[in-house]
Enzyme design. Structure first.
Site, PDB file in Angstrom:
ATOM      1  N   GLU A  76       0.772  -1.241   0.185  1.00 42.14           N
ATOM      2  CA  GLU A  76       0.153  -0.060  -0.051  1.00 42.14           C
ATOM      3  C   GLU A  76       0.836   1.060  -0.039  1.00 42.14           C
ATOM      4  O   GLU A  76       0.492   2.318  -0.485  1.00 42.14           O
ATOM      5  CB  GLU A  76      -0.885   0.056   1.231  1.00 42.14           C
ATOM      6  N   ASP A  77       1.762   1.260   0.772  1.00 36.50           N
ATOM      7  CA  ASP A  77       2.666   2.658   1.033  1.00 36.50           C
ATOM      8  C   ASP A  77       4.098   2.751   0.543  1.00 36.50           C
ATOM      9  O   ASP A  77       4.604   3.695   0.541  1.00 36.50           O
ATOM     10  CB  ASP A  77       2.945   2.798   2.487  1.00 36.50           C
TER      11      ASP A  77
END
Ligand code: ZN
Length: 191
Positions: A76-77
């Site tokens: 996600e990051d």
């Protein structure tokens, strides 16, 4: 050792070796990131805390769950792909990480809405990670919030986290109780 040398998914690696390889991989991927809180903690502290909470409070010592918790924000990051995680840590860990990964192509509001909507449908093992993530985030909202967050923004985050915790409820009693404990504490402090 670089992250690419971390062959933790290989058969025969001890549990300790697998966990440490996941920690090295995640630390490398999050190396330029800090948490949004005023203390600007290195990002890696967060996934390590999530994993530690699952084993210490939840009493869960399944290595795939603990590794997936350490890696839970990498897709996600960071630029990490599911294929890389699969190569290093295998398909079970990859499936768990993907279950707790938001779709970055959506708006923040839409992602938050879907996260609430999907929480109750997560697998039991993904629920452990999702709930421990919210426990740690609620604690941060109490004691180390982003400096730009107003009191209302912090309250809104607690309400959002509560919705997620309700969706994950009934899967691990000690983690359910831990969530209630940290939420109560945060609400008392933030007002
Ligand atoms: Zn997280």
């Amino acid at each position: 050792m670089s992250a690419d040398d971390a062959q933790s998914g290989s058969k025969g690696a001890s549990t300790a070796a697998q966990l440490l390889a996941a920690a090295i991989f995640s630390a490398d991927r999050h190396r330029d990131q800090r948490r949004k809180g005023v203390r600007e903690t290195p990002y890696i502290n967060h996934p390590l805390e999530v994993s530690e909470r699952i084993v210490r409070v939840g009493g869960v010592d399944e290595v795939e769950v603990l590794i997936a918790a350490i890696l839970h924000d990498t897709i996600e990051d960071t630029e990490t792909t599911a294929a890389e995680i699969e190569r290093h840590f295998g398909p079970t860990v990859t499936a768990l990480v993907l279950e707790v990964t938001d779709d970055r192509s959506l708006t923040w509001m839409e992602r938050k809405r879907l996260e609430i909507e999907h929480a109750s449908g997560l697998s039991p093992r993904a629920k452990l990670i999702k709930l421990a993530d919210k426990i740690c985030n609620v604690e941060d909202t109490e004691s180390n919030p982003p400096s730009s967050w107003s009191r209302q923004r912090r309250r809104d985050y607690l309400d959002f986290a509560e919705q997620i915790a309700l969706g994950c409820r009934g899967n691990n009693a000690p983690l359910d109780a831990e969530f209630v404990r940290v939420l109560t504490s945060a609400r008392a402090k933030i007002g």
